[in-house]
Enzyme design. Structure first.
Site, PDB file in Angstrom:
ATOM      1  N   GLY A  12     -10.540   5.494  -0.178  1.00 55.23           N
ATOM      2  CA  GLY A  12      -9.998   6.770   0.243  1.00 55.23           C
ATOM      3  C   GLY A  12     -10.847   7.407   1.323  1.00 55.23           C
ATOM      4  O   GLY A  12     -12.039   7.110   1.473  1.00 55.23           O
ATOM      5  N   CYS A  13     -10.253   8.307   2.087  1.00 58.06           N
ATOM      6  CA  CYS A  13     -10.959   8.924   3.212  1.00 58.06           C
ATOM      7  C   CYS A  13     -12.122   9.795   2.747  1.00 58.06           C
ATOM      8  O   CYS A  13     -13.229   9.732   3.300  1.00 58.06           O
ATOM      9  CB  CYS A  13      -9.991   9.711   4.082  1.00 58.06           C
ATOM     10  SG  CYS A  13      -8.973  10.920   3.209  1.00 58.06           S
TER      11      CYS A  13
END
Length: 340
Positions: A144-145
């Site tokens: 995930g970012c």
């Protein structure tokens, strides 16, 4: 020339893959597949992608004949699609969250049992810490970012911190929410405003905990993580605060970061007294990391920035694909942001 496809090409992550792969010297995109967008001209959704034809329907058999497929769909479709692609004979980089956590942790942080706990195990693709595993993987779970940005600052110093005191604050541009329409993303609500969300149990909390423990080679911590939505389109900043472990000095953290990233093409440790800014990495696959220690409180503050759509999503996916296909890790990936 390796042949690749993108499923979910009508989303922001998929469109960013198209942009990056347009200049890739060794990858040829053969299909841009989308579910609801099938048949729609690509340029109708993304005016920067003129001349790319129309989005294709999802054809697993055709995709299975490619060397690699990027899956940039929501979690639900990815849970069904990734095993089918593997069975059809291709390798996958999954940009969704479907395969980032062990089944037991998925249940804890997603509120339901993992629908397919016996799928082909995915390699967690924080590339800087998983190159050998990524190179041999059939399925890579793209991090995930928020998690990418936080872990790049935390993993090299995990053993030097009292992780029981770790608090991670994240701030992301609106593109991190995807292309779907929602009331809270209306320009009238977002402009000149900032808000926290996912409190107190955002699902990226579990992803940070699990992989900080594994990659940092420490006991799995229990942390507090709070994400915020800020009025910009792209960019992500994490600020992580924790007490120093017993006997650790401030310089030890900087030494650990500088040593670990000395030869990394996409991660820069900033000089003391300098803080990263999101615009500096916009459009690039780069991350900037900084650390400062408050001697008065005995706490370290670690900050990190990425472009949430590039190093936080599509860029890291290309970086992982390069490793899987035996290519130069840097191929097709910009290292310099667009500034100002």
């Amino acid at each position: 020339m390796a042949r690749v496809g993108i499923v979910g090409a009508s989303g922001y992550g998929g469109a960013e893959l198209v942009r990056l792969l347009d200049g890739h010297p060794d990858l040829e995109v053969e299909t841009l597949a989308a579910h609801s967008g099938a048949g729609t001209p690509v340029a109708d959704l993304f005016p920067n992608l003129q001349g790319r034809g129309r989005f294709d329907a999802i054809d697993v058999d055709a995709l299975g004949r490619l060397d690699l497929v990027f899956v940039a769909t929501p979690d639900g479709p990815a849970l069904d699609l990734v095993p089918d692609l593997v069975a059809a004979g291709t390798r996958v980089v999954d940009l969704s969250a479907a395969h980032r956590l062990p089944a037991e942790d998925y249940a804890t942080f997603y509120g339901q049992a993992h629908p397919r706990p016996d799928d082909t195990p995915a390699v967690y693709g924080l590339t800087e810490f998983a190159r050998d595993r990524v190179a041999d993987a059939t399925v890579v779970a793209n991090p995930g970012c928020y998690v990418t940005t936080a872990l790049l600052s935390l993993v090299p110093v995990a053993s030097l911190l009292d992780l029981s005191t770790l608090v991670v604050d994240g701030k992301s541009g609106t593109s991190g929410a995807g292309r779907g329409v929602s009331d809270r993303m209306h320009v009238s609500h977002v402009t000149a405003s900032i808000t926290a969300y996912g409190v107190p149990g955002h699902r990226h909390t579990g992803e940070i905990e699990v992989h900080l423990g594994l990659l940092g080679e420490v006991d799995r911590p229990t942390i507090t993580f709070t994400p915020h939505l800020v009025p910009m389109v792209r960019g992500l900043l994490t600020t992580s605060v924790a007490r120093l472990a017993d006997g650790v000095m401030g310089d030890d953290l900087r030494d650990a970061l500088e040593t670990r990233y000395a030869d990394e093409p996409f991660v820069t440790v900033l000089p003391a007294g300098t803080q990263p800014v999101t615009k500096a990495v916009a459009g690039s696959n780069s991350a900037q990391v900084a650390v400062e220690v408050d001697d008065r409180t005995g706490r370290a503050t670690l900050t990190s920035v990425t472009d949430n759509l590039v190093k936080g999503a599509a860029g890291q996916a290309v970086q992982n694909a390069n490793m899987m296909l035996g290519l130069d890790e840097r191929a097709g990936l910009p290292t310099v942001g667009t500034y100002p």
